[in-house]
Write a protein that holds these residues in place. Sequence first.
Motif, short mmCIF file in Angstrom:
data_model
loop_
_atom_site.label_atom_id
_atom_site.label_comp_id
_atom_site.label_asym_id
_atom_site.label_seq_id
_atom_site.Cartn_x
_atom_site.Cartn_y
_atom_site.Cartn_z
N CYS A 54 -56.65 -73.87 -102.99
CA CYS A 54 -55.23 -73.73 -102.60
C CYS A 54 -54.75 -74.96 -101.85
O CYS A 54 -53.62 -75.42 -102.06
CB CYS A 54 -55.03 -72.48 -101.76
SG CYS A 54 -55.16 -70.96 -102.69
N MET A 55 -55.57 -75.50 -100.98
CA MET A 55 -55.18 -76.70 -100.24
C MET A 55 -55.02 -77.89 -101.18
O MET A 55 -54.10 -78.70 -101.02
CB MET A 55 -56.22 -77.02 -99.17
CG MET A 55 -56.31 -75.98 -98.08
SD MET A 55 -54.82 -75.87 -97.10
CE MET A 55 -55.00 -77.30 -96.08
N LEU A 56 -55.90 -78.02 -102.17
CA LEU A 56 -55.79 -79.13 -103.13
C LEU A 56 -54.55 -78.99 -104.00
O LEU A 56 -53.88 -79.98 -104.28
CB LEU A 56 -57.05 -79.19 -104.00
CG LEU A 56 -58.29 -79.77 -103.34
CD1 LEU A 56 -59.51 -79.56 -104.22
CD2 LEU A 56 -58.10 -81.24 -103.04
N ILE A 57 -54.26 -77.78 -104.44
CA ILE A 57 -53.06 -77.57 -105.25
C ILE A 57 -51.82 -77.88 -104.43
O ILE A 57 -50.89 -78.54 -104.91
CB ILE A 57 -53.04 -76.14 -105.81
CG1 ILE A 57 -54.15 -75.98 -106.86
CG2 ILE A 57 -51.68 -75.80 -106.42
CD1 ILE A 57 -54.38 -74.57 -107.33
N GLY A 58 -51.79 -77.45 -103.18
CA GLY A 58 -50.67 -77.77 -102.31
C GLY A 58 -50.53 -79.26 -102.07
O GLY A 58 -49.42 -79.79 -102.03
N SER A 59 -51.65 -79.95 -101.94
CA SER A 59 -51.62 -81.39 -101.75
C SER A 59 -51.05 -82.09 -102.97
O SER A 59 -50.29 -83.05 -102.86
CB SER A 59 -53.02 -81.91 -101.45
OG SER A 59 -53.04 -83.31 -101.37
N PHE A 60 -51.42 -81.61 -104.16
CA PHE A 60 -50.89 -82.22 -105.38
C PHE A 60 -49.39 -81.96 -105.50
O PHE A 60 -48.63 -82.85 -105.89
CB PHE A 60 -51.60 -81.68 -106.62
CG PHE A 60 -51.04 -82.22 -107.90
CD1 PHE A 60 -51.26 -83.54 -108.26
CD2 PHE A 60 -50.28 -81.43 -108.73
CE1 PHE A 60 -50.74 -84.05 -109.43
CE2 PHE A 60 -49.75 -81.93 -109.89
CZ PHE A 60 -49.98 -83.23 -110.25
N VAL A 61 -48.94 -80.76 -105.15
CA VAL A 61 -47.51 -80.44 -105.24
C VAL A 61 -46.71 -81.31 -104.29
O VAL A 61 -45.64 -81.80 -104.64
CB VAL A 61 -47.29 -78.94 -104.94
CG1 VAL A 61 -45.82 -78.63 -104.74
CG2 VAL A 61 -47.86 -78.08 -106.06
N VAL A 62 -47.24 -81.56 -103.10
CA VAL A 62 -46.50 -82.34 -102.10
C VAL A 62 -46.53 -83.83 -102.42
O VAL A 62 -45.49 -84.50 -102.38
CB VAL A 62 -47.08 -82.07 -100.69
CG1 VAL A 62 -46.50 -83.04 -99.68
CG2 VAL A 62 -46.81 -80.65 -100.28
N SER A 63 -47.69 -84.38 -102.75
CA SER A 63 -47.79 -85.83 -102.91
C SER A 63 -47.77 -86.30 -104.36
O SER A 63 -47.49 -87.47 -104.61
CB SER A 63 -49.08 -86.33 -102.26
OG SER A 63 -50.20 -85.87 -102.97
N SER A 64 -48.08 -85.43 -105.31
CA SER A 64 -48.09 -85.75 -106.75
C SER A 64 -48.99 -86.93 -107.08
O SER A 64 -48.68 -87.74 -107.95
CB SER A 64 -46.67 -86.02 -107.26
OG SER A 64 -45.88 -84.87 -107.12
N LYS A 65 -50.11 -87.05 -106.39
CA LYS A 65 -51.08 -88.10 -106.71
C LYS A 65 -52.10 -87.55 -107.69
O LYS A 65 -52.58 -86.43 -107.56
CB LYS A 65 -51.78 -88.58 -105.45
CG LYS A 65 -50.85 -89.32 -104.52
CD LYS A 65 -51.59 -89.90 -103.36
CE LYS A 65 -50.64 -90.66 -102.46
NZ LYS A 65 -51.30 -91.18 -101.27
N TYR A 66 -52.43 -88.36 -108.69
CA TYR A 66 -53.33 -87.88 -109.75
C TYR A 66 -54.77 -87.76 -109.29
O TYR A 66 -55.56 -87.07 -109.92
CB TYR A 66 -53.23 -88.80 -110.97
CG TYR A 66 -51.91 -88.62 -111.68
CD1 TYR A 66 -51.62 -87.46 -112.37
CD2 TYR A 66 -50.93 -89.61 -111.62
CE1 TYR A 66 -50.41 -87.27 -113.01
CE2 TYR A 66 -49.73 -89.44 -112.25
CZ TYR A 66 -49.47 -88.28 -112.95
OH TYR A 66 -48.26 -88.10 -113.57
#
Length: 54
Positions: free
Chosen positions: A21-33
């Motif tokens: 969940c933390m990784l998915i949230g991080s991707f949603v916020v920063s959009s880094k691949y």
Amino acid sequence: MTTKNTYGLRIAIGFSAFILCMLIGSFVVSSKYIDLGYIAASIVFGIKYFRMEG
């Protein structure tokens, strides 16, 4: 009443879900691949770990 192995497995599943969940949230916020790589790796290693335990 749970055995020690079941309790440890529940903790591992809970921790893995929290990290995912933390990784998915991080991707949603920063959009880094690179976050997608971390998500994929955590899913793959999680599946390998839970197959070994189960």
